[in-house]
Write an enzyme that holds these catalytic residues in place. Structure first.
Site, mmCIF file in Angstrom:
data_model
loop_
_atom_site.group_PDB
_atom_site.id
_atom_site.type_symbol
_atom_site.label_atom_id
_atom_site.label_comp_id
_atom_site.label_asym_id
_atom_site.label_seq_id
_atom_site.Cartn_x
_atom_site.Cartn_y
_atom_site.Cartn_z
ATOM 1 N N HIS A 161 -3.499 7.113 3.188
ATOM 2 C CA HIS A 161 -3.900 5.854 2.564
ATOM 3 C C HIS A 161 -5.255 5.450 3.111
ATOM 4 C CE1 HIS A 161 -4.131 1.750 1.346
ATOM 5 N NE2 HIS A 161 -3.843 1.268 2.529
ATOM 6 N N CYS B 250 0.805 -1.222 0.000
ATOM 7 C CA CYS B 250 0.000 0.000 0.000
ATOM 8 C C CYS B 250 0.836 1.270 0.000
ATOM 9 C CB CYS B 250 -0.955 -0.007 1.194
ATOM 10 S SG CYS B 250 -2.173 -1.336 1.103
ATOM 11 N N ASN C 269 -10.415 -0.001 0.431
ATOM 12 C CA ASN C 269 -8.952 0.084 0.407
ATOM 13 C C ASN C 269 -8.475 -0.417 -0.955
ATOM 14 O OD1 ASN C 269 -6.183 -0.350 0.659
ATOM 15 N ND2 ASN C 269 -6.307 -1.148 2.736
#
Length: 338
Positions: free
Chosen positions: A259, A117, A289
């Site tokens: 994020h 990520c 996500n």
């Protein structure tokens, strides 16, 4: 002509995104798994996510986002392509060369970056090196992931969290004081936590072979509680570090684009920074996500929504498997996301 004492700064001049059209709501998941909309929203803040249909791969998403980034930048080509992804089309080769080819960019250098990520930030830093050394005059950075391809279909926690998508930016060299100029990208890692976020099988440590296939685990696994604590601490530290490099205090930050992992993580980072939660942009309620695509997707959403305006001081930060984390800061340029 006297050469500049400082290398050119990487300047963001184009931004494009793509989400697969198929949407899976929390209610849809409740038809397959022991879960419900209230359970998912209260723990993650997510209401829906976009998921690819069979036959659609990470490269397909990356190409669409790349085309839009070129349009946003008013360009037809770039000198290099970097794709940040955990879900390449194949284990070998890298996905980026195919993406560059599909974009009609010819034989430009193209390669993947794997930092889960945090991959988009790692790719930004890599692109900055290309520009600083003159190896390229323009670089496309794409964050793209199809996490639906590596999720355990019976795991309600991971299936509720992750979605598929891609976001791309175009960078050019410029002045350090102009809008869109990135300062030094703050990056770090800690391999002692490499087992907290992982896909156990399929790599060289645990290859999937015919004789061991029944014991293989090819799905994404995560230790949520330990990841939560690490993510909050590391993203807050990195955000402060990049803000200080720009000479900004917390009050100077107009928008934090973290994020989009979990609403509680994002709010905890804002709280640790003593930044009002209203300055923390939230996009995951509609997309989940999206891993390496998370930051460019959220930046584009904020710009389109008007919560990110030209000249605003923005800090982006991410945390992912590896463990890896990082942050970047810039004054937002006058660009139109495509």
């Amino acid at each position: 002509m006297k050469e500049s004492a400082h290398p050119p700064a990487p300047v963001l001049c184009g931004l494009g995104t793509w989400l697969p059209p198929h949407v899976v709501t929390n209610d849809d998941l409740s038809q397959e798994l022991d879960t419900c909309d209230e359970w998912i929203r209260s723990r993650t803040g997510i209401g829906r996510r976009h998921v690819v249909q069979p036959g659609v791969a990470t490269s397909n998403l990356a190409v669409e986002a790349g085309r839009r980034a070129l349009k946003s930048a008013g360009m037809e080509t770039v000198d290099a392509v970097i794709v940040a992804t955990t879900t390449p089309d194949r284990q070998c080769p890298a996905t980026a060369p195919l993406v560059a080819s599909e974009l009609g960019l010819g034989t430009v250098p193209a390669f993947d970056v794997g930092a889960v990520c945090t991959g988009f930030l790692y790719a930004l830093a890599t692109a900055a090196g290309f520009l600083a050394t003159g190896s390229a005059r323009t670089v496309m950075v794409i964050g793209a992931d199809t996490y639906s391809s590596i999720l355990d279909p019976t795991d309600r926690s991971t299936r509720a969290i992750f979605g598929d998508g891609a976001g791309a930016v175009v960078l050019r060299p410029g002045r350090t004081n102009e809008p869109g100029a990135l300062g030094r990208v703050e990056l770090a890692s800690d391999g002692r936590g490499s087992d907290l976020i992982m896909v156990p099988s399929g790599g060289s440590r645990d290859p999937i072979r015919a004789e061991t296939a029944d014991r293989a685990d090819p799905y994404f696994r995560m230790e949520g509680k330990k990841v939560f604590r690490n993510a909050v601490e590391r993203m807050a530290e990195a955000s402060l570090a990049v803000a200080e490099r720009f000479g900004w205090g917390v009050d100077d930050i107009d928008l934090l684009v973290a994020h989009q992992a979990n609403i509680r993580i994002m709010h905890a980072v804002a709280d640790r920074l003593a930044l009002p939660r209203s300055r923390c942009h939230v996009h995951l309620d509609r997309v989940g996500n999206t891993a390496a695509a998370s930051i460019p997707l959220a930046l584009a959403d904020a710009a389109v929504a008007g919560s990110l305006r030209p000249g605003d001081r923005v800090v982006t930060t991410a945390f992912g498997g590896g463990l890896t984390w990082g942050a970047a800061a810039l004054r937002w340029p006058d660009i139109c996301p495509a």
